[in-house]
Design a protein around this motif. Structure first.
Motif, PDB file in Angstrom:
ATOM      1  N   ASN A 155       0.912  -1.345   0.026  1.00 39.44           N
ATOM      2  CA  ASN A 155       0.049  -0.042   0.031  1.00 39.44           C
ATOM      3  C   ASN A 155       0.895   1.167  -0.069  1.00 39.44           C
ATOM      4  N   GLY A 156       0.453   2.433  -0.467  1.00 41.30           N
ATOM      5  CA  GLY A 156       0.994   3.539  -0.428  1.00 41.30           C
ATOM      6  C   GLY A 156       2.066   3.966   0.603  1.00 41.30           C
ATOM      7  N   SER A 157       1.365   3.912   1.885  1.00 42.23           N
ATOM      8  CA  SER A 157       1.958   4.559   2.857  1.00 42.23           C
ATOM      9  C   SER A 157       3.392   3.527   3.224  1.00 42.23           C
ATOM     10  N   VAL A 158       3.139   2.079   3.199  1.00 35.20           N
ATOM     11  CA  VAL A 158       4.232   1.330   3.321  1.00 35.20           C
ATOM     12  C   VAL A 158       5.502   1.489   2.391  1.00 35.20           C
ATOM     13  N   VAL A 159       5.031   1.476   0.931  1.00 34.70           N
ATOM     14  CA  VAL A 159       6.124   1.636   0.002  1.00 34.70           C
ATOM     15  C   VAL A 159       6.762   3.219   0.211  1.00 34.70           C
ATOM     16  N   LEU A 160       5.947   4.131   0.535  1.00 28.98           N
ATOM     17  CA  LEU A 160       6.491   5.385   0.473  1.00 28.98           C
ATOM     18  C   LEU A 160       7.446   5.697   1.620  1.00 28.98           C
ATOM     19  N   LEU A 161       7.194   5.075   3.104  1.00 27.94           N
ATOM     20  CA  LEU A 161       7.821   5.078   4.172  1.00 27.94           C
ATOM     21  C   LEU A 161       9.317   4.334   3.933  1.00 27.94           C
ATOM     22  N   THR A 162       9.052   3.102   3.261  1.00 30.22           N
ATOM     23  CA  THR A 162      10.128   2.211   3.481  1.00 30.22           C
ATOM     24  C   THR A 162      11.265   2.918   2.076  1.00 30.22           C
ATOM     25  N   GLY A 163      10.563   3.133   1.153  1.00 34.56           N
ATOM     26  CA  GLY A 163      11.230   3.694   0.082  1.00 34.56           C
ATOM     27  C   GLY A 163      12.075   4.867   0.408  1.00 34.56           C
ATOM     28  N   SER A 164      11.562   5.916   0.993  1.00 35.27           N
ATOM     29  CA  SER A 164      12.248   7.018   1.646  1.00 35.27           C
ATOM     30  C   SER A 164      13.296   6.748   2.537  1.00 35.27           C
ATOM     31  N   PHE A 165      12.945   5.891   3.468  1.00 36.80           N
ATOM     32  CA  PHE A 165      13.837   5.204   4.434  1.00 36.80           C
ATOM     33  C   PHE A 165      15.227   4.557   3.668  1.00 36.80           C
ATOM     34  N   LEU A 166      15.058   3.974   2.556  1.00 32.96           N
ATOM     35  CA  LEU A 166      16.186   3.386   1.880  1.00 32.96           C
ATOM     36  C   LEU A 166      16.910   4.546   1.233  1.00 32.96           C
ATOM     37  N   ILE A 167      16.232   5.580   0.797  1.00 30.60           N
ATOM     38  CA  ILE A 167      17.027   6.451   0.066  1.00 30.60           C
ATOM     39  C   ILE A 167      17.715   7.216   1.030  1.00 30.60           C
ATOM     40  N   GLY A 168      17.165   7.474   2.090  1.00 30.28           N
ATOM     41  CA  GLY A 168      17.952   8.210   3.174  1.00 30.28           C
ATOM     42  C   GLY A 168      19.047   7.566   3.589  1.00 30.28           C
ATOM     43  N   LEU A 169      18.842   6.042   3.818  1.00 29.96           N
ATOM     44  CA  LEU A 169      20.097   5.289   4.102  1.00 29.96           C
ATOM     45  C   LEU A 169      20.928   5.250   3.333  1.00 29.96           C
ATOM     46  N   ILE A 170      20.758   5.238   1.789  1.00 25.80           N
ATOM     47  CA  ILE A 170      21.771   4.999   0.726  1.00 25.80           C
ATOM     48  C   ILE A 170      22.536   6.663   0.658  1.00 25.80           C
ATOM     49  N   ALA A 171      21.680   7.675   0.876  1.00 25.96           N
ATOM     50  CA  ALA A 171      22.117   8.997   0.612  1.00 25.96           C
ATOM     51  C   ALA A 171      23.084   9.451   1.711  1.00 25.96           C
ATOM     52  N   GLY A 172      22.571   9.120   2.778  1.00 24.56           N
ATOM     53  CA  GLY A 172      23.429   9.603   4.011  1.00 24.56           C
ATOM     54  C   GLY A 172      23.383  11.202   4.172  1.00 24.56           C
ATOM     55  N   LYS A 173      24.009  11.955   5.060  1.00 21.86           N
ATOM     56  CA  LYS A 173      23.809  13.317   5.418  1.00 21.86           C
ATOM     57  C   LYS A 173      24.170  14.062   4.172  1.00 21.86           C
ATOM     58  N   ASP A 174      25.378  13.914   3.613  1.00 20.62           N
ATOM     59  CA  ASP A 174      25.870  14.550   2.582  1.00 20.62           C
ATOM     60  C   ASP A 174      24.748  14.522   1.391  1.00 20.62           C
ATOM     61  N   GLY A 175      24.397  13.517   1.025  1.00 18.91           N
ATOM     62  CA  GLY A 175      23.539  13.342  -0.117  1.00 18.91           C
ATOM     63  C   GLY A 175      21.806  13.812   0.396  1.00 18.91           C
ATOM     64  N   PHE A 176      21.636  13.978   1.775  1.00 16.96           N
ATOM     65  CA  PHE A 176      20.369  14.662   2.060  1.00 16.96           C
ATOM     66  C   PHE A 176      20.534  16.195   2.171  1.00 16.96           C
ATOM     67  N   ALA A 177      21.754  16.614   2.339  1.00 18.06           N
ATOM     68  CA  ALA A 177      21.801  18.052   2.420  1.00 18.06           C
ATOM     69  C   ALA A 177      21.123  19.017   1.506  1.00 18.06           C
ATOM     70  N   PRO A 178      21.284  18.788   0.099  1.00 17.94           N
ATOM     71  CA  PRO A 178      20.691  19.556  -0.697  1.00 17.94           C
ATOM     72  C   PRO A 178      19.136  19.772  -0.747  1.00 17.94           C
ATOM     73  N   ILE A 179      18.292  18.590  -0.478  1.00 17.85           N
ATOM     74  CA  ILE A 179      16.942  18.442  -0.366  1.00 17.85           C
ATOM     75  C   ILE A 179      16.327  18.702   0.938  1.00 17.85           C
ATOM     76  N   ALA A 180      17.569  18.934   2.034  1.00 14.13           N
ATOM     77  CA  ALA A 180      17.027  19.235   3.467  1.00 14.13           C
ATOM     78  C   ALA A 180      16.088  20.345   3.716  1.00 14.13           C
ATOM     79  N   PRO A 181      16.463  21.419   2.982  1.00 13.36           N
ATOM     80  CA  PRO A 181      15.643  22.543   3.086  1.00 13.36           C
ATOM     81  C   PRO A 181      14.058  22.549   2.814  1.00 13.36           C
ATOM     82  N   VAL A 182      13.671  21.499   1.770  1.00  8.75           N
ATOM     83  CA  VAL A 182      12.306  21.147   1.617  1.00  8.75           C
ATOM     84  C   VAL A 182      11.916  20.332   2.749  1.00  8.75           C
ATOM     85  N   PHE A 183      12.769  19.367   3.092  1.00 10.03           N
ATOM     86  CA  PHE A 183      12.166  18.411   4.179  1.00 10.03           C
ATOM     87  C   PHE A 183      12.285  18.620   5.565  1.00 10.03           C
ATOM     88  N   GLU A 184      13.075  19.653   5.810  1.00  6.11           N
ATOM     89  CA  GLU A 184      13.479  20.053   7.275  1.00  6.11           C
ATOM     90  C   GLU A 184      12.738  21.409   7.857  1.00  6.11           C
TER      91      GLU A 184
END
Lengths: 104, 287
Positions: B136-165
């Protein structure tokens, strides 16, 4: 004046989670033209419903509308019949005049 | 807005796990979450049957909602914990995603075991239900974004941090306001909600929150993660489970389970529950 031909229009009011099943049955009945319309809300004998956009579609209904030949329409309605009571689906069928009948 | 909140919480959780690394606590918390999600519906089912006077199918459907979780309650709780200097571990987002679906399976099992088989039939295909339950949508979105964050790490997250923080709290406030309006409307239209069921919709989160806090402390989670586990245990789903129940148990009253989880339990948890579970977690974790 453009030539018109009579076709059947079927409208199915259905809960959002069940929409993919309705689309599959329509495909099996060889229905080529259909569209899905959102509903803002409404009422039945069970009470009112609203499109609140937060409940995963469980409380939301959509209107599946198809135009097709009489034979396809009958096949589609027969396929829908087992679902009608258990899912509280509303189905209407009416005659419509269409131009370029081959598309339906 | 709910898509934004789910993506943001998933990304932030993944980034935190990337920084902290995988720890045994993650496995322990995941197992605790799975156990809660499987066991809570069973207790809720029998309470709904006896005290709530519900038939087996409706009791199963409602019980599944209480075994599963509410993402927005978790997001609000996580913000509350962070504000109070006891932020939960990033891996709790993975626990949140894990706890979404087992309760659906338990609820369906209870319905098939105790339900009246002569009353209506779901006519659902197994594949369709599995898809709705596991993907279902919420499981896919949560798991997917968790995995993206896990792979991207702090440096990868930094450019999009303003939108999500930066906008996170403002969006959360607006979403909660919208949810409040939806909850009020559902409460006004509720036809099948009895006083007994209203009482249960308040007792369930309190009891489940206490169980969650006790279990979190028992398995040695830190105070913030224990509080998060308690919040997850106390929350009730109103996104993933209703859609699955509508497919699998169409004879169950969707007005009932949505009203209980969304119009009673959700606001109770936001206003009273989260501070209470946090207090419990702090007390148990110290004890």
């Amino acid at each position: 004046m453009a030539k018109t031909v009579i076709r059947k229009k079927i409208e199915v009011l259905v809960d959002m989670p069940l929409l993919s099943r309705i689309e599959k049955l329509a495909e099996q009945a060889a229905i080529k033209f259909f569209m899905v319309l959102p509903t803002r809300g409404g009422g039945t004998e069970q009470g009112r419903w609203y499109d609140d956009r937060v409940t995963g579609g469980a409380g939301t209904k959509v209107l599946f509308s198809a135009i097709t030949t009489e034979e396809n329409a009958s096949n589609f309605i027969n396929a829908l019949e087992p679902l009608l009571d258990s899912y509280g689906i509303i189905v209407t069928r009416s005659d419509v005049e269409v131009i370029r009948s081959a598309k339906f | 807005m709910s898509l934004y909140l789910m993506a943001a919480i998933g990304l932030k959780g993944g980034v935190e796990v990337n920084s902290a690394g995988f720890t045994p606590d993650l496995i322990v918390a995941a197992l605790a979450g799975l156990a809660l999600s499987c066991l809570i519906p069973i207790g809720a089912f029998f309470a709904l049957r006896s005290f709530g006077r519900l038939d087996a199918v409706n009791a199963s459907a409602v019980a599944a909602h209480y075994g599963s979780v509410s993402v927005v309650t978790f997001v609000t709780g996580a913000e509350f914990l962070t504000t109070n200097g006891m932020g939960a571990a990033g891996y709790m987002v993975a626990v949140l995603a894990l706890m979404e679906t087992p309760a659906i399976i338990v609820g369906l099992f209870l319905a098939s075991r105790y339900g009246d088989k002569s009353k209506g039939s779901a006519h659902q295909t197994r594949g369709e239900l599995l898809h709705e339950t596991l993907l279902n949508g919420s499981v896919v979105l949560l798991t997917g974004s968790f995995l993206i964050g896990l792979i991207a790490g702090k440096d990868g997250f930094a450019p999009i941090a303003p939108v999500f923080e930066t906008g996170f709290r403002g969006i959360l406030c607006l979403f909660l306001l919208d949810m409040g309006l939806v909850a009020a409307r559902r409460l006004r239209e509720a036809k099948s909600l009895t006083l007994r069921l209203t009482v249960l919709a308040i007792i369930f989160p309190v009891v489940n929150g206490m169980i969650g806090a006790s279990l979190g402390a028992l398995v040695g989670l830190d105070a913030g993660s224990t509080a998060a586990l308690a919040i997850l245990a106390a929350s009730a789903s109103y996104i993933a489970v209703p859609a699955a129940m509508r497919l699998a148990l169409p004879q169950a009253d969707s007005g009932l389970y949505l009203t209980m989880s969304l119009a009673v339990t959700f606001p109770f948890n936001i206003i009273f529950g989260i501070p209470f579970y946090t207090y419990l977690a702090t007390t148990f974790a110290q004890g």
